[in-house]
Design a protein around this motif. Structure first.
Motif, PDB file in Angstrom:
ATOM      1  N   LEU A   1      31.783  -1.949  86.031  1.00 14.27           N
ATOM      2  CA  LEU A   1      32.087  -2.951  85.021  1.00 14.27           C
ATOM      3  C   LEU A   1      31.201  -4.124  85.099  1.00 14.27           C
ATOM      4  O   LEU A   1      30.758  -4.685  84.261  1.00 14.27           O
ATOM      5  CB  LEU A   1      33.611  -3.401  85.423  1.00 14.27           C
ATOM      6  CG  LEU A   1      34.371  -4.321  84.429  1.00 14.27           C
ATOM      7  CD1 LEU A   1      34.281  -3.520  83.122  1.00 14.27           C
ATOM      8  CD2 LEU A   1      35.857  -4.528  85.075  1.00 14.27           C
ATOM      9  N   ILE A   2      30.840  -4.451  86.387  1.00 13.35           N
ATOM     10  CA  ILE A   2      29.806  -5.631  86.683  1.00 13.35           C
ATOM     11  C   ILE A   2      28.349  -5.296  86.020  1.00 13.35           C
ATOM     12  O   ILE A   2      27.905  -6.171  85.207  1.00 13.35           O
ATOM     13  CB  ILE A   2      29.522  -6.152  87.957  1.00 13.35           C
ATOM     14  CG1 ILE A   2      31.053  -6.370  88.612  1.00 13.35           C
ATOM     15  CG2 ILE A   2      28.714  -7.295  87.924  1.00 13.35           C
ATOM     16  CD1 ILE A   2      31.454  -7.746  88.379  1.00 13.35           C
TER      17      ILE A   2
ATOM     18  N   ALA B   1      39.237  -8.597  87.579  1.00 17.08           N
ATOM     19  CA  ALA B   1      38.508  -8.074  86.678  1.00 17.08           C
ATOM     20  C   ALA B   1      39.387  -8.327  85.462  1.00 17.08           C
ATOM     21  O   ALA B   1      39.181  -7.538  84.318  1.00 17.08           O
ATOM     22  CB  ALA B   1      38.044  -6.808  86.728  1.00 17.08           C
ATOM     23  N   TYR B   2      40.281  -9.330  85.314  1.00 17.86           N
ATOM     24  CA  TYR B   2      40.929  -9.581  84.046  1.00 17.86           C
ATOM     25  C   TYR B   2      40.039 -10.120  82.837  1.00 17.86           C
ATOM     26  O   TYR B   2      39.966 -10.087  81.858  1.00 17.86           O
ATOM     27  CB  TYR B   2      42.309 -10.313  84.185  1.00 17.86           C
ATOM     28  CG  TYR B   2      43.236  -9.709  85.221  1.00 17.86           C
ATOM     29  CD1 TYR B   2      43.164  -8.271  85.354  1.00 17.86           C
ATOM     30  CD2 TYR B   2      44.007 -10.670  85.992  1.00 17.86           C
ATOM     31  CE1 TYR B   2      44.094  -7.944  86.321  1.00 17.86           C
ATOM     32  CE2 TYR B   2      45.225  -9.877  86.807  1.00 17.86           C
ATOM     33  CZ  TYR B   2      45.225  -8.663  86.732  1.00 17.86           C
ATOM     34  OH  TYR B   2      45.835  -8.006  88.023  1.00 17.86           O
ATOM     35  N   TYR B   3      39.154 -11.057  83.559  1.00 21.60           N
ATOM     36  CA  TYR B   3      38.213 -11.791  82.920  1.00 21.60           C
ATOM     37  C   TYR B   3      36.785 -12.001  83.613  1.00 21.60           C
ATOM     38  O   TYR B   3      36.948 -12.293  84.537  1.00 21.60           O
ATOM     39  CB  TYR B   3      38.754 -13.267  82.314  1.00 21.60           C
ATOM     40  CG  TYR B   3      37.664 -13.863  81.565  1.00 21.60           C
ATOM     41  CD1 TYR B   3      37.219 -13.469  80.287  1.00 21.60           C
ATOM     42  CD2 TYR B   3      36.880 -15.011  81.883  1.00 21.60           C
ATOM     43  CE1 TYR B   3      36.337 -13.933  79.517  1.00 21.60           C
ATOM     44  CE2 TYR B   3      35.725 -15.660  81.172  1.00 21.60           C
ATOM     45  CZ  TYR B   3      35.444 -14.984  80.026  1.00 21.60           C
ATOM     46  OH  TYR B   3      34.478 -15.481  79.259  1.00 21.60           O
ATOM     47  N   LEU B   4      36.011 -11.323  82.828  1.00 19.63           N
ATOM     48  CA  LEU B   4      34.608 -11.225  83.487  1.00 19.63           C
ATOM     49  C   LEU B   4      33.540 -11.820  82.433  1.00 19.63           C
ATOM     50  O   LEU B   4      33.708 -11.354  81.413  1.00 19.63           O
ATOM     51  CB  LEU B   4      34.115 -10.042  84.008  1.00 19.63           C
ATOM     52  CG  LEU B   4      35.070  -9.361  85.349  1.00 19.63           C
ATOM     53  CD1 LEU B   4      34.541  -8.012  85.534  1.00 19.63           C
ATOM     54  CD2 LEU B   4      34.702 -10.474  86.469  1.00 19.63           C
ATOM     55  N   HIS B   5      32.667 -12.474  82.775  1.00 21.08           N
ATOM     56  CA  HIS B   5      31.672 -12.962  81.959  1.00 21.08           C
ATOM     57  C   HIS B   5      30.271 -12.575  82.728  1.00 21.08           C
ATOM     58  O   HIS B   5      30.167 -12.806  84.037  1.00 21.08           O
ATOM     59  CB  HIS B   5      31.777 -14.411  81.784  1.00 21.08           C
ATOM     60  CG  HIS B   5      30.873 -14.957  80.706  1.00 21.08           C
ATOM     61  ND1 HIS B   5      29.339 -15.061  80.913  1.00 21.08           N
ATOM     62  CD2 HIS B   5      31.044 -15.091  79.219  1.00 21.08           C
ATOM     63  CE1 HIS B   5      28.810 -15.611  79.812  1.00 21.08           C
ATOM     64  NE2 HIS B   5      29.937 -15.704  78.927  1.00 21.08           N
ATOM     65  N   PRO B   6      29.122 -12.109  81.932  1.00 21.26           N
ATOM     66  CA  PRO B   6      27.953 -11.851  82.728  1.00 21.26           C
ATOM     67  C   PRO B   6      27.436 -12.922  83.388  1.00 21.26           C
ATOM     68  O   PRO B   6      26.767 -12.801  84.413  1.00 21.26           O
ATOM     69  CB  PRO B   6      27.035 -11.322  81.636  1.00 21.26           C
ATOM     70  CG  PRO B   6      27.730 -11.640  80.208  1.00 21.26           C
ATOM     71  CD  PRO B   6      29.101 -11.611  80.418  1.00 21.26           C
TER      72      PRO B   6
END
Ligand code: SF4
Length: 469
Positions: free
Chosen positions: A244-245, A386-391
């Motif tokens: 995901l990351i 990982a409910y909310y992730l930003h690059p």
């Protein structure tokens, strides 16, 4: 130049660091906290000396303490902490002193390095690691006899001596190398002391930023010539979270699990509280009820949000006295909470453990603190799970990385105190009387501002998360 124990430990940290040090390319300055830790180490050493004299050396047997003696052979040199000479067998017990409360694996390497030098010159019988006893609790005067634990590590040192002998030869070879080519670096670039030698062109989102990726996998990727997370092939084996990351790095787009966010938000109840502590830990307990190295809570900041569109109220407390700091803090904090409502913290392990510890020291607040822990919700879980992730989080869930992305108008930059270790040191310098009087008021304000930003940051991150449902 002989190779010292410090050289060997630097080699163990990363062989490249030793080469950089020997070639004046290691840029490392000690922070105020590191200097403080070193000073605390000296204090522990002084007490350990007293302990050995009083409780270990058998004067009736004509035993003698040799304190900080230097030894060397052809290529290696060391200064031991303590040796106890036993005339009956003309042998010595070796004591290595540490200010921690447990044995770390590198401690055995450290002592094995000493042993290999000593054994050629004197007869070593037993080997001990003398460290602080984590079960000791201070009451009134220090009870030296129970403050320390001497753990016999003789067998562990013997088990490791062949490996250490090999490693110290490698250390020697690295220290004599003309150039750094091929010298091993570590795989954790965080506070890098020689980035120019190690990874001069490290990309913004590198393979090192992928959470929990193993050293082996990092080495494989480097061998494939891959530094940037976005260049990792889809076929490379990673966990679902790591994938995901990496996808964030590839697409440069945020990931929002709307349903999970909505579900979590529905579980929480108003009023919402946003709580943060600041702490200081002393190797030698300063107050009654404390263990060695236990954190003392000296400050809190609390924001309270009554309802979704209600007012937000802020309260805070900073204990700056010669008294134990958490008592006055709890007097105030216990009046700030009603019976209902979710209590947000960032990374709950820290605050919950402090609450449990304070409940032991101040049992009159145990019920309050236990109930508080039952209401704690870790706001960082929205990122960790990982409910909310930003690059731009770059694989991190630290509030220092999350805040500038989610709430760009808030920042820890340019604050007089902008990090936990600075807060720790500022508090200590005030209460220990080391800080010049004219700086005290300004520093107190900076401490309050820093802690307030920690909880205000949580409020704003929470508001931002709500908009992502
Ligand atoms: S990655 Fe950073 S810490 Fe590790 S060896 Fe290289 S410069 Fe040092």
């Amino acid at each position: 130049m002989k190779l010292t124990k410090s050289d060997f430990l630097l080699y163990l940290e990363a062989p490249l660091h030793l080469w950089a040090d020997k070639n004046s390319k290691l840029e490392r300055t000690m922070s105020a906290l590191e200097i403080n830790l070193m000073d605390q180490g000296y204090e522990v050493e002084k007490l350990a000396h007293e302990y050995l004299e009083k409780f270990v050396v058998r004067k009736s047997e004509a035993e003698k303490l040799l304190w900080q003696e230097s030894f060397s052979d052809k290529q290696y040199a060391v200064r031991t902490d303590a040796l106890v000479h036993k005339p009956e067998t003309d042998s010595y017990d070796l004591y290595e002193i540490k200010s921690g409360t447990k044995i770390k694996p590198e401690n055995i390497f450290d002592v094995a390095f000493q042993f290999l030098i000593l054994k050629k010159q004197i007869k070593i019988d037993r080997i001990f690691l003398l460290h602080l006893n984590r079960d000791y609790v201070r009451y009134s005067q220090l009870d030296l006899e129970h403050l320390f634990l001497a753990e016999d590590i003789t067998e562990k040192v013997h088990d490791l001596k062949m490996e250490v002998d090999t490693k110290r030869k490698e250390t020697l070879s690295v220290s004599q190398s003309e150039a750094p080519d091929g010298i091993e670096h570590c795989y954790k670039p965080q506070t890098c002391p020689c980035p120019e030698l190690c990874h001069p062109d490290l990309p913004m989102f590198s393979i090192y930023d992928i959470p929990r990726i193993s050293k082996k996998k990092k080495a494989q990727l480097l061998e494939m010539g891959i530094y940037e997370a976005k260049n990792i092939p889809d076929s490379f084996p990673l966990t679902p979270k790591q994938c995901l990351i990496v996808n964030l790095a590839k697409t440069n787009q945020e990931h929002i699990d709307h349903e999970a966010i909505r579900h979590e938000i529905e579980r929480l109840s108003y009023p919402l509280y946003f709580l943060d502590y600041e702490t200081y830990n002393a190797a030698i307990p300063l107050f009654d009820g404390y263990h060695p190295q236990q954190q003392m809570v000296f400050q809190y900041s609390l924001h309270k949000m009554e309802s979704e569109d209600g007012d937000i109220k802020h309260t805070e407390h900073l204990s700056i006295t010669k008294e134990e700091p958490s008592k006055s803090l709890l007097e105030q904090l216990s009046n700030e909470f009603g019976d209902l409502g979710t209590v947000f913290v960032w990374s709950k392990g820290f605050e919950m453990t402090r609450n449990k510890e304070m409940a032991v020291i101040h049992p009159e607040y145990a019920d309050f603190l236990t109930a508080l822990n039952e209401r704690i919700y870790d706001l960082a879980d929205f990122i960790k799970l990982a409910y909310y992730l930003h690059p731009d989080f770059k694989g991190s869930w630290s509030i220092k990385n999350v805040l500038p992305v989610m709430v760009p108008e808030l920042s820890y930059q340019n604050m007089q105190i902008g990090k936990g270790d600075q807060a720790m040191m500022a508090w200590w310098e005030i209460v220990s009387g080391k800080m010049p009087a004219e700086e005290v008021e300004k520093t107190k304000e900076a401490l309050l501002k820093y802690c307030e930003l920690d909880t205000w940051a949580m409020v704003k991150i929470w508001e931002s998360l709500q908009r992502k449902q």
